[in-house]
Design an enzyme around this catalytic site. Structure first.
Site: not given
Ligand code: GLU
Length: 488
Positions: A250-251
């Site tokens: 994820s980010k």
């Protein structure tokens, strides 16, 4: 069957590595079968979609070498077809208007939570009489359109990656919203599952290849295909990309967009190669380093793993180094020069291209990323500050005498023949070093170490004679030696 696959990115962010990997698998499958790889820009979320994200996604795919067929389909331009499908479902009784307000739905969820049951729509407006509907309309209520999902429905498909899949209608959260809230005489904005089915059918998509986070959507979409009387595609759900801890990338994991990998100096070829390995086990004989074309020739879904694919920086770095080391010197130069220019650096000398090429060749073997080719080139364009090791070397016995002897000879050359022959050949450099060492009465090793310290401000670096020759062409060797002697 003609293979037609598609990538359907939402332009709500830059090209993510997960989307790019899905693109790779679609591309490989299409090219393996001589089929079409199509793009559809899913821009129906008007608030979050942006034209610059679409441009970024297309650029990123093109950079990776994932060429697509035909013009991309723009989903928002197909809204009439989406509305027509919803009207068809309303007419056939597969869909209905639900007038429940947000507040009522919230109360329903609170009650479900309190009783410990999973949140789902309780299908409360599935069987409204015409009078009840009229009463809601008279109250001024808007309605969503919901698609009936019978609890007793069983849904199955044969997934190219995951094998036989079974879902029960009761696990899909109740009747599904397919159009946003709007006055009851209109159809509001159509929503994801409906539009995807309508568009995939219109584009005659034969295989839907996408991440496994879409599995529940597939179950819902299969019901829509059936209700709309549309032919079914084959589905393949690819494993997720996981971070080092085994959770979905994820980010928060830092680098996730293709543009970021590019800015870090990864080549398109290495990144595409690496993404192919994220979930696909190449057959014996192909090894791990291959081109997209080679992978396409061998690609099939039997070798796509079900388990999530852990992101492995070491493997990506290894592949990138392989790609860089395989480049011809002229290709490496072409890759590095724009990065040097971006730093404001330009080559000097009578033939700047030859100089750039020699520098590229000098640095090539030690590069893992193209970024390394910027950092390692820096001392060839910018005068470095000597580090502690270099300063110490310049104070060592014989260092000053050695560098003085080198500089005198260089200045002697400049005074005699520099106008005609400013470059220093390997032979000239070597004999100048031998003469200087004997004149100064120092061992060659001391002279070499001091010269490196004087030229690069460091005791580490690439081949010294080539380094020196390059700095000689730009006139920097004399300037740096004078400076080192002045400081020493
Ligand atoms: N727009 C969806 C996404 O970006 C596409 C999913 C699909 O391939 O159907 O996740």
């Amino acid at each position: 069957m003609t293979v037609r696959v598609r990538l359907a990115p939402s332009p709500t962010g830059t090209l993510h590595i997960g989307t790019a990997r899905t693109a790779v698998f679609n591309w490989l499958f299409a090219r393996h079968h001589g089929g079409a790889f199509l793009l559809r820009i899913e821009d129906t979320d008007r608030e979050r979609s942006r034209a610059d994200y679409t441009a970024n996604i297309l650029d990123g795919l093109a950079w990776l070498g994932l060429s697509w067929d035909d013009e991309p389909v723009i989903q928002s331009e197909r809204i009439e077809a989406h509305r027509a499908a919803i009207a068809q479902l309303l007419a056939s009784g597969h869909a209905y208007r639900c007038f429940a307000s947000e507040a009522e739905l919230e109360q329903m969820r609170e009650r479900q939570k309190a009783s410990g049951s999973a949140p789902r729509y309780d299908n409360r407006h599935r069987h409204l009489t015409p009078e009840q509907q009229q009463a809601f309309i008279a109250e001024g209520r808007d309605a969503v359109v919901r698609f009936r999902i019978d609890d007793g429905a069983t849904i199955g498909w044969s997934d190219l990656v995951r094998g036989e899949m079974r879902w029960s209608g009761s696990d899909l959260g109740g009747d599904m919203v397919i159009a946003r809230r709007a006055p009851a005489d209109r159809i509001g904005d159509p929503l994801y599952n409906l539009v995807v089915v309508v568009d995939d059918a219109a584009m005659a998509i034969s295989h839907v290849i996408r991440g496994e986070d879409h599995i529940a959507n597939t179950a819902k979409q299969l019901l829509l295909y059936e209700a709309l009387g549309l032919p079914l595609p084959v589905f393949a759900h690819t494993p997720l990309i996981l971070n080092q801890e085994g959770r979905k990338l994820s980010k928060r994991d830092g680098v996730t967009s293709v543009g970021e990998f590019r800015a870090m100096g990864y080549t398109a070829e290495a990144l595409a190669n690496y993404m192919t390995l994220l979930g696909w086990s190449p057959p014996e004989g192909l090894g791990e380093r291959f081109t997209l074309e080679q992978a396409a020739a061998a690609f099939d879904f039997d070798r796509v793993n079900r388990a999530g694919a852990r992101f492995d920086w070491d493997k990506l770095n290894w592949l990138n180094a392989q790609v860089l080391h395989e480049l011809a010197p002229s290709e490496l130069r072409e890759a590095l020069v724009p990065l040097w220019q971006a730093e404001g650096w330009s080559a000097s000398g009578a033939s700047p291209e030859a100089w750039e090429q020699e520098l590229s060749e000098l640095l090539g073997p030690s590069l893992t990323t193209l970024r390394d080719g910027v950092e390692q080139a820096r001392p060839f364009f910018e005068r470095p500050e000597p580090d502690a090791g270099a300063r110490q070397q310049l104070r060592a016995d014989g260092a000053i005498a050695a560098l003085t002897a080198v500089l005198e000879r260089l200045e002697g050359r400049d005074a005699s023949d520099s106008a005609d022959c400013p470059d220093l050949s390997v032979e000239q450099a070597k004999s100048l070093l031998a003469e200087a060492a004997s004149a100064a009465g120092v061992k060659k090793g001391v002279l070499m170490k001091s010269l490196r310290a004087g030229l690069l401000g460091s005791l580490q670096g690439p081949d010294l004679v080539t380094t020196w020759r390059l700095l000689h062409t730009s006139g920097e060797d004399r300037a740096r030696l004078r400076q080192a002697l002045a400081q020493g």
